[in-house]
Design an enzyme around this catalytic site. Structure first.
Site, short mmCIF file in Angstrom:
data_model
loop_
_atom_site.label_atom_id
_atom_site.label_comp_id
_atom_site.label_asym_id
_atom_site.label_seq_id
_atom_site.Cartn_x
_atom_site.Cartn_y
_atom_site.Cartn_z
N HIS A 438 -8.11 -4.29 -7.16
CA HIS A 438 -7.86 -3.23 -8.12
C HIS A 438 -7.12 -1.78 -7.09
CE1 HIS A 438 -7.75 -1.76 -12.01
NE2 HIS A 438 -8.89 -2.04 -12.31
N ARG A 439 -7.09 -1.97 -5.97
CA ARG A 439 -6.48 -0.91 -5.28
C ARG A 439 -4.92 -0.97 -5.64
NH1 ARG A 439 -8.57 -1.68 0.67
NH2 ARG A 439 -7.67 -3.83 0.00
#
Length: 467
Positions: A438-439
């Protein structure tokens, strides 16, 4: 013990193919070792007679330690502390030197044919065995200054640079490395270079069972056993040492799970049309002799979806605080082996045609099953597919392969009631699960990418219209 090319620090000797007194030739495989990533066969760069095997099978040896001594023309040529290009002179040492601390400062030839920087590392003196006769020659190694006379080769400086698995592959395919144009760093010849030189056809990997075959000089052998287990006195527990591939996989998975914030999304859809296309392709003359299965078209769908959503093919560089967008796809395929989970990848899969991709998948799978996957084959992956459906599992939440932004889990394909053209019919249905970092990947990008894969497999004509 050489570094097989991936910066590893140790390896376990799985099997010796030679014994003391055996005659060996340049390029002959003498042992098989297991690193943290794969099992690798090591050839000897000398002609001569085996004088000593320094370690028994099952021993874990640090990179740089001498593992074998070979008598070449009256003197032993022990495998020195670290690899250098074969251009370096061969070291001929006495059979029983009193000490070994007077070795030349530069690194000497070892079982790997590529170069490294010189080192001034010294080894502690080793005492001579009790009762050993004084050495007739000086303790310091004698440099043989005429490498052009060794094994009938031209001067070593002109010899091509290649790692042991690549040299073996070239030998199996009958390719003269001197005629191969290297594309690797520092002029090193890669497996792809050898394949290109051996097979001019569009799908060279299809002709590549030879790389995993045992050399003619080596006896056939069964797969290496699992690490020795210890059973408790009451036989209620068994303890298995954690090492090799299992140890490396555990470290990678823990690092990934607690470094990258994982998000997993799922999609269930009708894959009937793709399954029909699989059956049609099996009888297509352009796919003759190639393996056609659902994984092949799923892999192709992933490549098309990556092209439509290129930001999914990225990596997070923590040290540089940068996002690395990759303009190529090295497609990893998770494979369960007796040694543990490995993820070899198909280099530049985005540039391959469907027949080429089929050949590459077949080679990858067969090599993994035989335990012959090289460390290089598991490096540089950009996206991974794991097929849990082969075990009858509907789906899962896969953990990212370190250095990648996403991984796709493929569930089992089975008949289910499905609404099709206004009527409930028995259709072939599957579930895909996409885990992503999710980064790097937000919900919108991850959702679009997964939806594109499903849409392609629902309507496989999109493999053409969206390509």
């Amino acid at each position: 013990m050489p570094d097989v090319g991936e910066g590893l620090t140790e390896a376990e000797i799985l099997k010796w193919y030679v014994q003391v007194g055996d005659t060996v030739t340049d390029g002959q495989v003498v042992c098989e070792v297991e690193t943290a990533k794969a099992a690798v066969e090591l050839p000897i760069p000398f002609d001569g007679t085996v004088h000593e095997l320094r370690f028994p099978e099952g021993t874990t040896v640090d990179v740089g330690q001498v593992i074998i001594s070979v008598n070449v023309g009256g003197g032993d040529a022990p495998a020195p502390e670290a690899p250098v290009a074969e251009a370096a002179p061969v070291v001929a040492a006495p059979a029983a030197p009193a000490v070994e601390d007077d070795e030349p400062k530069g690194r000497q030839p070892v079982l790997v044919g590529y170069g490294v920087a010189a080192s001034s590392t010294k080894r502690r003196p080793r005492k001579a065995p009790a009762g050993a006769a004084p050495a007739a020659a000086p303790a310091a190694p004698v440099l043989v200054s005429v490498p052009e006379q060794l094994n009938g080769h031209a001067p070593a400086a002109a010899r091509p640079l290649a790692k042991p698995p690549v040299r073996k592959l070239a030998k199996d395919l009958g390719v003269d490395l001197a005629t191969v144009t290297p594309t690797g760093p520092d002029g090193i010849i890669t497996r792809e270079d050898v394949h290109a030189a051996a097979v001019p056809a569009p799908a060279p990997a299809a002709l590549a069972p030879a790389p995993v075959a045992a050399p003619a000089a080596a006896p056939a052998h069964a797969p290496a056993p699992v690490a020795a287990a210890v059973v408790s006195s009451d036989a209620r527990e068994t303890r298995i040492p954690i090492k090799g591939v299992r140890k490396a996989t555990a470290a990678a998975m823990v690092g990934s799970a607690f470094t990258a914030p994982h998000v997993t999304e799922f999609v269930t859809f009708d894959i009937t049309r793709t399954m029909k296309l699989v059956e049609e392709l099996k009888s297509d003359k352009d796919m003759a002799g190639l393996r056609v299965n659902p994984l092949l078209l799923i892999a192709k769908a992933v490549l098309v979806a990556v092209k439509r959503n290129p930001d999914i093919n990225a990596a997070w560089d923590e040290a540089a605080q940068e996002i690395v967008l990759k303009q190529y796809v090295n497609l990893g395929i998770a494979a369960a082996t007796p040694r543990g989970l490995i993820v070899p990848n198909i280099k530049d899969a985005h540039a391959q045609t469907l027949p080429e991709l089929s050949a590459s998948l077949s080679e990858l799978v067969s090599t993994a099953r035989e335990g012959k996957t090289t460390p290089a084959a598991m490096q540089g992956g950009t996206f991974t597919i794991t097929n849990v459906g082969v075990f009858g599992i509907d789906t899962g939440t896969p953990i990212l392969n370190p250095g990648e932004a996403a991984i796709l889990a493929v569930g089992t394909i089975k008949l289910q009631p499905w609404l099709h053209k206004g009527k409930v019919k028995a259709r072939q249905v599957t579930t895909l699960a996409l885990s992503f970092d999710h980064r790097l990947v937000d919900g919108e990008l991850g959702s679009k990418f997964l939806a594109d894969i499903a849409a392609i497999l629902e309507q496989p004509k999109r493999l053409i219209t969206w390509a």
